[in-house]
Design a protein around this motif. Structure first.
Motif, PDB file in Angstrom:
ATOM      1  N   SER A 196       8.255 -14.907  -1.146  1.00  0.00           N
ATOM      2  CA  SER A 196       8.515 -16.015  -2.064  1.00  0.00           C
ATOM      3  C   SER A 196       7.206 -16.602  -2.572  1.00  0.00           C
ATOM      4  CB  SER A 196       9.334 -17.084  -1.312  1.00  0.00           C
ATOM      5  OG  SER A 196       9.616 -18.198  -2.121  1.00  0.00           O
ATOM      6  N   TYR A 197       7.329 -17.457  -3.563  1.00  0.00           N
ATOM      7  CA  TYR A 197       6.212 -18.269  -4.068  1.00  0.00           C
ATOM      8  C   TYR A 197       6.776 -19.635  -4.389  1.00  0.00           C
ATOM      9  CZ  TYR A 197       2.255 -19.723  -7.033  1.00  0.00           C
ATOM     10  OH  TYR A 197       1.190 -20.397  -7.574  1.00  0.00           O
ATOM     11  N   TRP A 198       6.048 -20.651  -4.072  1.00  0.00           N
ATOM     12  CA  TRP A 198       6.578 -22.016  -4.127  1.00  0.00           C
ATOM     13  C   TRP A 198       7.164 -22.383  -5.479  1.00  0.00           C
ATOM     14  CZ3 TRP A 198       4.499 -26.222  -6.996  1.00  0.00           C
ATOM     15  CH2 TRP A 198       3.307 -25.952  -7.681  1.00  0.00           C
ATOM     16  N   ARG A 199       6.540 -21.934  -6.584  1.00  0.00           N
ATOM     17  CA  ARG A 199       6.967 -22.369  -7.918  1.00  0.00           C
ATOM     18  C   ARG A 199       7.848 -21.341  -8.628  1.00  0.00           C
ATOM     19  NH1 ARG A 199       2.322 -24.825 -11.683  1.00  0.00           N
ATOM     20  NH2 ARG A 199       2.055 -22.632 -12.237  1.00  0.00           N
ATOM     21  N   SER A 200       8.160 -20.252  -7.979  1.00  0.00           N
ATOM     22  CA  SER A 200       9.041 -19.240  -8.562  1.00  0.00           C
ATOM     23  C   SER A 200      10.473 -19.746  -8.565  1.00  0.00           C
ATOM     24  CB  SER A 200       8.952 -17.936  -7.752  1.00  0.00           C
ATOM     25  OG  SER A 200      10.072 -17.121  -7.981  1.00  0.00           O
ATOM     26  N   SER A 201      11.069 -19.862  -9.759  1.00  0.00           N
ATOM     27  CA  SER A 201      12.440 -20.373  -9.829  1.00  0.00           C
ATOM     28  C   SER A 201      13.434 -19.376  -9.253  1.00  0.00           C
ATOM     29  CB  SER A 201      12.812 -20.745 -11.269  1.00  0.00           C
ATOM     30  OG  SER A 201      12.727 -19.632 -12.127  1.00  0.00           O
ATOM     31  N   VAL A 221       7.956 -28.756  -1.232  1.00  0.00           N
ATOM     32  CA  VAL A 221       7.938 -28.783   0.235  1.00  0.00           C
ATOM     33  C   VAL A 221       7.777 -27.388   0.851  1.00  0.00           C
ATOM     34  CG1 VAL A 221       9.288 -30.914   0.330  1.00  0.00           C
ATOM     35  CG2 VAL A 221      10.471 -28.714   0.424  1.00  0.00           C
ATOM     36  N   GLN A 222       7.456 -26.389   0.044  1.00  0.00           N
ATOM     37  CA  GLN A 222       7.266 -25.058   0.578  1.00  0.00           C
ATOM     38  C   GLN A 222       5.870 -24.941   1.228  1.00  0.00           C
ATOM     39  OE1 GLN A 222      10.068 -23.317   0.744  1.00  0.00           O
ATOM     40  NE2 GLN A 222      10.773 -25.188  -0.302  1.00  0.00           N
ATOM     41  N   PRO A 223       5.727 -24.062   2.200  1.00  0.00           N
ATOM     42  CA  PRO A 223       4.461 -23.991   2.939  1.00  0.00           C
ATOM     43  C   PRO A 223       3.261 -23.616   2.081  1.00  0.00           C
ATOM     44  CG  PRO A 223       5.948 -22.171   3.545  1.00  0.00           C
ATOM     45  CD  PRO A 223       6.752 -23.147   2.756  1.00  0.00           C
ATOM     46  N   ASP A 224       3.480 -22.931   0.961  1.00  0.00           N
ATOM     47  CA  ASP A 224       2.373 -22.538   0.092  1.00  0.00           C
ATOM     48  C   ASP A 224       2.179 -23.474  -1.096  1.00  0.00           C
ATOM     49  OD1 ASP A 224       4.872 -21.572  -0.756  1.00  0.00           O
ATOM     50  OD2 ASP A 224       3.988 -20.004  -1.988  1.00  0.00           O
ATOM     51  N   ALA A 225       2.932 -24.564  -1.146  1.00  0.00           N
ATOM     52  CA  ALA A 225       2.779 -25.526  -2.252  1.00  0.00           C
ATOM     53  C   ALA A 225       1.435 -26.242  -2.112  1.00  0.00           C
ATOM     54  CB  ALA A 225       3.902 -26.545  -2.238  1.00  0.00           C
ATOM     55  N   PRO A 226       0.772 -26.519  -3.236  1.00  0.00           N
ATOM     56  CA  PRO A 226      -0.505 -27.248  -3.166  1.00  0.00           C
ATOM     57  C   PRO A 226      -0.325 -28.600  -2.493  1.00  0.00           C
ATOM     58  CG  PRO A 226      -0.143 -26.337  -5.357  1.00  0.00           C
ATOM     59  CD  PRO A 226       1.130 -26.159  -4.626  1.00  0.00           C
ATOM     60  N   LYS A 227      -1.272 -28.961  -1.674  1.00  0.00           N
ATOM     61  CA  LYS A 227      -1.225 -30.258  -0.991  1.00  0.00           C
ATOM     62  C   LYS A 227      -1.539 -31.369  -1.985  1.00  0.00           C
ATOM     63  CE  LYS A 227      -0.358 -28.460   3.023  1.00  0.00           C
ATOM     64  NZ  LYS A 227       0.191 -27.191   2.546  1.00  0.00           N
ATOM     65  N   GLN A 228      -0.716 -32.409  -1.959  1.00  0.00           N
ATOM     66  CA  GLN A 228      -0.909 -33.528  -2.891  1.00  0.00           C
ATOM     67  C   GLN A 228      -2.103 -34.391  -2.453  1.00  0.00           C
ATOM     68  OE1 GLN A 228       0.801 -33.885  -5.708  1.00  0.00           O
ATOM     69  NE2 GLN A 228       1.973 -32.036  -5.236  1.00  0.00           N
TER      70      GLN A 228
END
Length: 217
Positions: free
Chosen positions: A8-13, A210-217
């Protein structure tokens, strides 16, 4: 339950859809990041092409580390999940409702998302176009038709008052709409259904942020 691994990828719909389905069906799974933008995209590298020769995500690996046990394309993956774990079902029992759920799903799966995915946007840019404007105009136009359909089918959700596969596909596409600056107030039915679904725990846990590979805010 077989061992399940989601590439998966965090921003992949498309991956977002599968994450929702996995959560709705409470299927434990391992999350494996395939970064679509780093170094030209990990999905294009040889190690991933052995998993999915098309070079797309999501891909679902079942029954251990064996490339022959890979399922790709989000709709095929969700159909597999439906069959191994039929409850709660994502397909209405009423035949008209079922047909409408599939129609909404396919309108997004074939008529909207593929025309604004990374590959198409890159080609638009290569031809000198504005990729963000293209995506915004496309979604704006297509959502007009979808809104018209949903005014006839929706209750709390896309099809009556039960979550279906149509909802699983709707929420990630609305996420893309917001990302490209689409004015969602034009589509009150879509907006209302989406906001309700976003409060559901299965959808919240699948959200890109909230995915583990999402950029940290």
């Amino acid at each position: 339950m077989s061992k399940v691994k989601l590439f998966s990828y965090w921003r992949s719909s498309c991956s977002y859809r599968v994450r929702i389905a996995l959560n709705l069906k409470a299927i434990p799974h391992e999350y494996v990041t395939i970064n679509l933008v780093k170094d030209g995209g990990e999905q294009k590298k040889d190690h991933f092409l052995k998993i999915n020769p098309f070079g797309f995500i999501p891909s679902l690996e079942v029954n251990g580390d064996n490339n022959q046990n890979q399922i790709f394309e989000s709709l095929a993956i969700i159909d597999y999940l439906e069959n191994i774990n039929p409850e709660p079902s994502l397909y209405p029992k009423d035949l008209i409702d079922r047909a409408n759920a599939i129609a909404i799903t396919e309108s997004i799966n074939s008529g909207i998302q593929p025309l604004q995915n990374l590959f198409v946007l890159a080609e638009i840019e290569n031809l000198g176009g504005n990729k963000d404007q293209w995506a915004k105009q496309l979604i704006t136009k297509k959502f007009k038709s979808l809104e018209n359909i949903m005014t006839k089918t929706a209750g709390k959700y896309c099809i009556g008052d039960t979550i279906t596969i149509a909802d699983v596909f709707l929420v990630p596409q609305v996420y893309n709409a917001y990302r490209y600056g689409v004015d969602m107030s034009q589509y009150p039915t879509i907006e209302r259904v989406n906001k309700l679904l976003e409060e559901h725990e299965a959808f919240k846990a699948a959200h890109p942020s909230v995915q583990p590979d999402a950029p940290k805010q």
